[in-house]
Scaffold this motif. Structure first.
Motif, PDB file in Angstrom:
ATOM      1  N   UNK A   1       0.844  -1.190   0.000  1.00 40.18           N
ATOM      2  CA  UNK A   1       0.000   0.000   0.000  1.00 40.18           C
ATOM      3  C   UNK A   1       0.880   1.240   0.000  1.00 40.18           C
ATOM      4  N   UNK A   2       0.343   2.336  -0.521  1.00 39.26           N
ATOM      5  CA  UNK A   2       1.063   3.605  -0.559  1.00 39.26           C
ATOM      6  C   UNK A   2       0.080   4.744  -0.379  1.00 39.26           C
ATOM      7  N   UNK A   3       0.610   5.922  -0.083  1.00 37.80           N
ATOM      8  CA  UNK A   3      -0.222   7.125  -0.122  1.00 37.80           C
ATOM      9  C   UNK A   3      -0.598   7.404  -1.572  1.00 37.80           C
ATOM     10  N   UNK A   4      -1.702   8.075  -1.833  1.00 38.46           N
ATOM     11  CA  UNK A   4      -2.097   8.376  -3.204  1.00 38.46           C
ATOM     12  C   UNK A   4      -0.979   9.106  -3.958  1.00 38.46           C
ATOM     13  N   UNK A   5      -0.518   8.500  -5.024  1.00 31.65           N
ATOM     14  CA  UNK A   5       0.531   9.104  -5.830  1.00 31.65           C
ATOM     15  C   UNK A   5       1.932   8.896  -5.313  1.00 31.65           C
ATOM     16  N   UNK A   6       2.097   8.120  -4.229  1.00 24.64           N
ATOM     17  CA  UNK A   6       3.424   7.898  -3.668  1.00 24.64           C
ATOM     18  C   UNK A   6       4.345   7.197  -4.655  1.00 24.64           C
ATOM     19  N   UNK A   7       5.556   7.717  -4.797  1.00 21.26           N
ATOM     20  CA  UNK A   7       6.545   7.180  -5.735  1.00 21.26           C
ATOM     21  C   UNK A   7       7.605   6.418  -4.949  1.00 21.26           C
ATOM     22  N   UNK A   8       7.856   5.165  -5.295  1.00 27.91           N
ATOM     23  CA  UNK A   8       8.807   4.371  -4.516  1.00 27.91           C
ATOM     24  C   UNK A   8      10.244   4.830  -4.706  1.00 27.91           C
ATOM     25  N   UNK A   9      10.987   4.884  -3.603  1.00 28.31           N
ATOM     26  CA  UNK A   9      12.425   5.109  -3.628  1.00 28.31           C
ATOM     27  C   UNK A   9      13.049   3.947  -2.872  1.00 28.31           C
ATOM     28  N   UNK A  10      13.787   3.099  -3.595  1.00 24.84           N
ATOM     29  CA  UNK A  10      14.301   1.859  -3.029  1.00 24.84           C
ATOM     30  C   UNK A  10      15.616   2.096  -2.297  1.00 24.84           C
ATOM     31  N   UNK A  11      15.623   1.803  -1.004  1.00 23.89           N
ATOM     32  CA  UNK A  11      16.834   1.976  -0.213  1.00 23.89           C
ATOM     33  C   UNK A  11      17.855   0.874  -0.458  1.00 23.89           C
ATOM     34  N   UNK A  12      17.417  -0.252  -1.046  1.00 23.91           N
ATOM     35  CA  UNK A  12      18.373  -1.316  -1.331  1.00 23.91           C
ATOM     36  C   UNK A  12      18.752  -1.350  -2.802  1.00 23.91           C
ATOM     37  N   UNK A  13      18.456  -0.279  -3.536  1.00 28.57           N
ATOM     38  CA  UNK A  13      18.911  -0.181  -4.920  1.00 28.57           C
ATOM     39  C   UNK A  13      20.404   0.118  -4.939  1.00 28.57           C
ATOM     40  N   UNK A  14      21.055  -0.271  -6.009  1.00 30.39           N
ATOM     41  CA  UNK A  14      22.482   0.013  -6.160  1.00 30.39           C
ATOM     42  C   UNK A  14      22.732   0.551  -7.558  1.00 30.39           C
ATOM     43  N   UNK A  15      23.019   1.820  -7.717  1.00 31.78           N
ATOM     44  CA  UNK A  15      23.149   2.819  -6.656  1.00 31.78           C
ATOM     45  C   UNK A  15      21.792   3.358  -6.227  1.00 31.78           C
TER      46      UNK A  15
END
Length: 334
Positions: free
Chosen positions: A39-53
């Protein structure tokens, strides 16, 4: 000078979302957390903390941005908010209580969409187009407890947090049988990795104590992934430096009394509570390369990242910490 990050209540953010120029919403999590709570807030855009970089939006710097996460204490969203400030964004806020508080307030949520940010321009934190040399680690260094987890809090205070102890295995042999220069170089390599991983996982190093360190995090959701990342980072480092010691790691959580102690001319921030003693003592139950967590940390990890929790097995016996024999929890080992 960087401006402070604002903390917004759910009501205040809802009001902003109804305006003609709503803020850009960033949902700050690791990939497993999106799968666990889709679930997310309406319009929330994911930012992955385990992405590299790790990448942040490369948008108009005057555009308001609000970050939110699943962390207790908004640790992840505060960390990313600071990256945005360092990158030049002029209006950055954090949703107090994150997604859990938004849901408790009864506001609308949507299904997670990991492709929601496809139309945005993005920048690597350490890439060449990083607006003035922003770096994933340099942006983290100033964020000690008082500027993130304890921002705006009057000390002393009691706060639910997680602590992580990490200790070098057989450090006495290293220090006594290796040249001073080489021994210190290896210790520095070890502790640099500890610091980098702590900050990357929205925590910080409270203290270096001899051949070990005490780290603190807003909760187990940040501390346990950090423990695995530490083990992996140190294993990779040993490929280049075989003399680098292995580590024992332990994680515990609970209420901490946080305040300043010391004399008139020197004071430090202190974290006091049974979980600090439990983490220190339970560390002895881990073999070299092992990670030990308490049962409450295990239960929280099981609820937020079942795959990670599945790496742990119960320890059959424990040695109780001195002075808190009746409070020693069950332990799990990975």
């Amino acid at each position: 000078m960087p401006h402070p990050v604002a903390r917004l209540t759910s009501d205040a953010l809802q009001a902003q979302l109804q305006t003609q120029q709503p803020p850009l919403l960033l949902d700050i999590r690791r990939r497993a957390a999106f799968a666990h709570v889709p679930l997310r807030l309406p319009g929330g855009i994911p930012l992955l903390l385990d992405a590299e970089p790790i990448r942040i939006p490369d948008a108009e710097r005057m555009r308001p941005v609000v970050t939110y996460c699943l962390c207790s204490g908004e640790a992840s969203s505060l960390r990313v908010a600071q990256w945005l400030v360092e990158a030049g964004y002029e209006s950055v806020g954090v949703l107090a209580g994150g997604l859990p508080e938004w849901r408790r307030a009864g506001y609308e949520t949507q299904a997670v969409d990991l492709l929601a940010g496809a139309a945005l321009a993005w920048q690597d934190l350490s890439g060449p187009g990083n607006h003035g040399g922003l770096d994933a680690h340099s942006a983290l260094v100033p964020l000690v407890a008082e500027q993130t987890l304890l921002a705006g809090v009057t000390l002393p205070v009691r706060r639910e947090m997680a602590v992580l102890f990490i200790d070098m295995v057989d450090s006495t042999r290293l220090i006594m049988n290796t040249s001073a220069e080489r021994a210190l170089s290896l210790v520095q390599t070890f502790m640099a990795a500890v610091t980098e991983i702590a900050l990357h996982h929205c925590g910080d190093v409270h203290d270096f104590a001899g051949d070990g360190a005490l780290l603190y995090f807003a909760g187990a959701g940040e501390a346990v992934p950090a423990a695995f990342a530490l083990r992996e980072r140190l294993a990779l480092a040993r490929l280049d430096e075989p003399e680098l010691p292995e580590a024992r790691i332990s994680v515990a959580s609970g209420p901490l009394l946080i305040g300043r102690i010391g004399g008139a001319h020197r004071q430090g921030l202190s974290f006091l509570g049974p979980c600090v003693n439990i983490a220190a003592r339970s560390q002895t139950q881990a073999p070299p390369g092992g990670i030990v967590i308490t049962d409450d940390v295990y239960r929280e990890t099981e609820s937020t990242d079942p795959d990670l929790a599945g790496c742990f097995k119960p320890l059959p016996t424990t040695r109780p910490p001195k002075g808190i024999e009746t409070q020693m929890p069950a332990l799990y080992l990975a």
